[in-house]
Design a protein around this motif. Structure first.
Motif, PDB file in Angstrom:
ATOM      1  N   VAL A  11       0.840  -1.200   0.000  1.00 31.20           N
ATOM      2  CA  VAL A  11       0.000   0.000   0.000  1.00 31.20           C
ATOM      3  C   VAL A  11       0.876   1.251   0.000  1.00 31.20           C
ATOM      4  N   LEU A  12       1.890   1.260   0.834  1.00 27.01           N
ATOM      5  CA  LEU A  12       2.773   2.428   0.913  1.00 27.01           C
ATOM      6  C   LEU A  12       3.514   2.643  -0.415  1.00 27.01           C
ATOM      7  N   ARG A  13       3.877   1.542  -1.061  1.00 32.60           N
ATOM      8  CA  ARG A  13       4.582   1.664  -2.346  1.00 32.60           C
ATOM      9  C   ARG A  13       3.684   2.326  -3.396  1.00 32.60           C
ATOM     10  N   HIS A  14       2.411   1.953  -3.395  1.00 32.13           N
ATOM     11  CA  HIS A  14       1.504   2.513  -4.390  1.00 32.13           C
ATOM     12  C   HIS A  14       1.138   3.964  -4.100  1.00 32.13           C
ATOM     13  N   LEU A  15       1.297   4.382  -2.846  1.00 34.03           N
ATOM     14  CA  LEU A  15       1.018   5.783  -2.526  1.00 34.03           C
ATOM     15  C   LEU A  15       1.985   6.720  -3.228  1.00 34.03           C
ATOM     16  N   THR A  16       3.141   6.217  -3.532  1.00 35.86           N
ATOM     17  CA  THR A  16       4.156   7.067  -4.160  1.00 35.86           C
ATOM     18  C   THR A  16       4.173   6.955  -5.687  1.00 35.86           C
ATOM     19  N   LEU A  17       3.387   6.007  -6.222  1.00 32.04           N
ATOM     20  CA  LEU A  17       3.383   5.823  -7.676  1.00 32.04           C
ATOM     21  C   LEU A  17       2.402   6.782  -8.338  1.00 32.04           C
ATOM     22  N   LYS A  18       2.666   7.095  -9.621  1.00 38.06           N
ATOM     23  CA  LYS A  18       1.712   7.884 -10.397  1.00 38.06           C
ATOM     24  C   LYS A  18       0.511   7.016 -10.742  1.00 38.06           C
TER      25      LYS A  18
END
Ligand code: SF4
Ligand code: SF4
Length: 139
Positions: A11-18
């Motif tokens: 979840v945290l990884r996807h928060l930073t993705l476009k």
């Protein structure tokens, strides 16, 4: 009980993705090269061979002769399947696909579109001395 560590990391990884999606229609869509959208007809290039009309699998296109070496194209964009066969069939580059794809309408009769022929050349007039103007005869 399953530990949330792996999911939390994801979840945290996807928060930073476009975002993987585009904000269409708030932002205009940019279509890829060679996209087969609405067709346009370049009347000045057309020789009236009607190859495009014969090859159209949807019967969505009609070429009409409206004068000497003057042709118009009538498209039924509600029948067209946007295959661009007419573009491929034309060896005069008189048919062209455009990136335009927003063709939804409430009144489908507006999808019948005529691209008119080029302007007719002015009629040459020979002036007979002392008389009324007479139409010029072809050489
Ligand atoms: S658009 Fe091209 S293929 Fe169609 S009639 Fe004209 S010259 Fe022929
Ligand atoms: S794009 Fe295909 S269906 Fe549409 S007018 Fe051309 S040949 Fe016909």
């Amino acid at each position: 009980m399953r530990r949330p560590g792996k999911m939390t990391a994801e979840v945290l990884r996807h928060l930073t993705l476009k975002p993987a999606t585009r904000l269409y229609p708030a932002q205009p869509a940019v279509m890829p090269p060679n996209f087969r959208g609405k067709l346009i007809f370049h009347a000045a290039r057309c020789t009236g061979c009607k190859l495009c009309q014969k090859d159209c699998p949807a019967g969505a296109l009609e070429i009409r002769k409206v004068g000497e070496k003057r042709f118009e194209a009538v498209f039924r964009f509600d029948h067209c399947i946007y295959c661009a066969q007419c573009v491929d069939s034309c060896n005069r580059d008189a048919m062209e696909s455009t990136p335009e794809f927003e063709l939804a309408v409430l009144d489908r009769s507006t999808l019948r579109v005529t691209y008119h022929a080029i302007e007719a050349p002015p009629v040459a007039v020979a002036v007979v001395e002392g008389g009324a103007p007479a139409p010029a005869k072809p050489e």
